[in-house]
Enzyme design. Structure first.
Site, PDB file in Angstrom:
ATOM      1  N   LYS A 105      -5.588 -14.809  23.732  1.00 18.56           N
ATOM      2  CA  LYS A 105      -4.221 -14.587  23.215  1.00 18.56           C
ATOM      3  C   LYS A 105      -3.632 -13.191  23.750  1.00 18.56           C
ATOM      4  CE  LYS A 105      -5.101 -15.097  18.751  1.00 18.56           C
ATOM      5  NZ  LYS A 105      -4.836 -15.408  17.305  1.00 18.56           N
ATOM      6  N   LYS A 142      -4.921 -10.349  22.856  1.00 19.93           N
ATOM      7  CA  LYS A 142      -5.082  -9.396  21.481  1.00 19.93           C
ATOM      8  C   LYS A 142      -6.249  -8.675  21.677  1.00 19.93           C
ATOM      9  CE  LYS A 142      -2.184 -10.586  17.811  1.00 19.93           C
ATOM     10  NZ  LYS A 142      -2.226 -10.983  16.313  1.00 19.93           N
TER      11      LYS A 142
HETATM   12  N1  C2G Z   1       1.926 -12.712   9.453  1.00 27.01           N
HETATM   13  C1  C2G Z   1       3.041 -12.768   8.462  1.00 27.01           C
HETATM   14  N2  C2G Z   1       3.336 -11.708   8.218  1.00 27.01           N
HETATM   15  C2  C2G Z   1       3.187 -10.486   8.945  1.00 27.01           C
HETATM   16  C3  C2G Z   1       2.377 -10.513   9.896  1.00 27.01           C
HETATM   17  C4  C2G Z   1       1.613 -11.850  10.319  1.00 27.01           C
HETATM   18  O1  C2G Z   1       3.149 -13.798   7.729  1.00 27.01           O
HETATM   19  N3  C2G Z   1       3.912  -9.327   8.971  1.00 27.01           N
HETATM   20  C5  C2G Z   1       1.216 -13.989   9.440  1.00 27.01           C
HETATM   21  C6  C2G Z   1       1.429 -14.816  10.911  1.00 27.01           C
HETATM   22  O2  C2G Z   1       2.819 -15.507  10.913  1.00 27.01           O
HETATM   23  C7  C2G Z   1       0.432 -15.490  11.019  1.00 27.01           C
HETATM   24  C8  C2G Z   1      -0.844 -14.962   9.956  1.00 27.01           C
HETATM   25  O3  C2G Z   1      -0.094 -13.983   9.526  1.00 27.01           O
HETATM   26  O4  C2G Z   1       0.719 -16.919  10.342  1.00 27.01           O
HETATM   27  C9  C2G Z   1      -1.742 -14.227  10.948  1.00 27.01           C
HETATM   28  O5  C2G Z   1      -1.133 -13.327  11.915  1.00 27.01           O
HETATM   29  P1  C2G Z   1      -1.997 -12.801  13.168  1.00 27.01           P
HETATM   30  O6  C2G Z   1      -3.280 -12.377  12.486  1.00 27.01           O
HETATM   31  O7  C2G Z   1      -1.052 -12.163  13.887  1.00 27.01           O
HETATM   32  O8  C2G Z   1      -2.224 -13.984  13.913  1.00 27.01           O
HETATM   33  P2  C2G Z   1      -1.568 -14.529  15.236  1.00 27.01           P
HETATM   34  O9  C2G Z   1      -1.918 -13.651  16.452  1.00 27.01           O
HETATM   35  O10 C2G Z   1      -0.345 -14.925  15.236  1.00 27.01           O
HETATM   36  O11 C2G Z   1      -2.485 -15.804  15.764  1.00 27.01           O
HETATM   37  O12 C2G Z   1      -3.665 -20.366  16.654  1.00 27.01           O
HETATM   38  C10 C2G Z   1      -2.685 -19.509  15.559  1.00 27.01           C
HETATM   39  C11 C2G Z   1      -3.041 -18.220  16.156  1.00 27.01           C
HETATM   40  O13 C2G Z   1      -4.503 -17.790  16.026  1.00 27.01           O
HETATM   41  C12 C2G Z   1      -2.019 -17.205  15.289  1.00 27.01           C
END
Ligand code: C2G
Length: 131
Positions: A44, A46
């Site tokens: 990803k 990350k």
């Molecule tokens: N999120 C949120 N508000 C934020 C940050 C994150 O609602 N300020 C939500 C994201 O939309 C996601 C969840 O928290 O639904 C997890 O976010 P991340 O850890 O950044 O995950 P991500 O990199 O988006 O990976 O297959 C799906 C992926 O693994 C998602």
């Protein structure tokens, strides 16, 4: 029992993560979180501060979370939905539309992101303060 699933890296847990977990749980009785492995994070693009095991442990301590499974590749969601008898798939709105194909298998819900916070912002703010 209505079963909900969501996925993410969940690094440096913050209130944006808690908001999505709390709201996701409101759609059912049992919430499973697919937490990205370190290897999948690399795919990803990350680099989490906390390794997988710590992110998993932290998620398991959150009251809204009932079970944590590893997310090791993009394509596992349908199998997870089937194997875990999922009724509702929830993601934050930054993923709006990206997982609509899962609607063949369960309800797909995108919830508004929490503005002003992200793991990346935390890291950047801390770096700025250190200077
Ligand atoms: N999120 C949120 N508000 C934020 C940050 C994150 O609602 N300020 C939500 C994201 O939309 C996601 C969840 O928290 O639904 C997890 O976010 P991340 O850890 O950044 O995950 P991500 O990199 O988006 O990976 O297959 C799906 C992926 O693994 C998602």
């Amino acid at each position: 029992m209505k079963r909900v699933i969501t996925y993410g890296t969940f690094d440096l847990i913050h209130h944006g993560h808690i908001n999505i977990l709390r709201r996701a749980k409101e759609y059912g009785d049992y919430l499973i979180v697919g937490v990205s492995t370190d290897e999948f994070n690399a795919i990803k693009g990350k680099k989490a501060y906390y390794p997988f095991e710590e992110r998993k442990m932290i998620l398991e301590a959150i009251r809204y979370v009932d079970e944590v499974i590893p997310e090791s590749h993009w394509g596992q969601k349908v199998e997870d939905i089937q194997n875990h008898h999922i009724d509702v798939f929830v993601m934050g709105s930054d993923w709006e539309g990206k997982f609509d194909e899962l609607a063949e298998h369960c309800e797909v819900i995108y919830l508004p992101r929490t503005e002003g916070i992200s793991s990346t912002k935390i890291k950047e703010d801390l770096k700025d303060r250190a200077q």
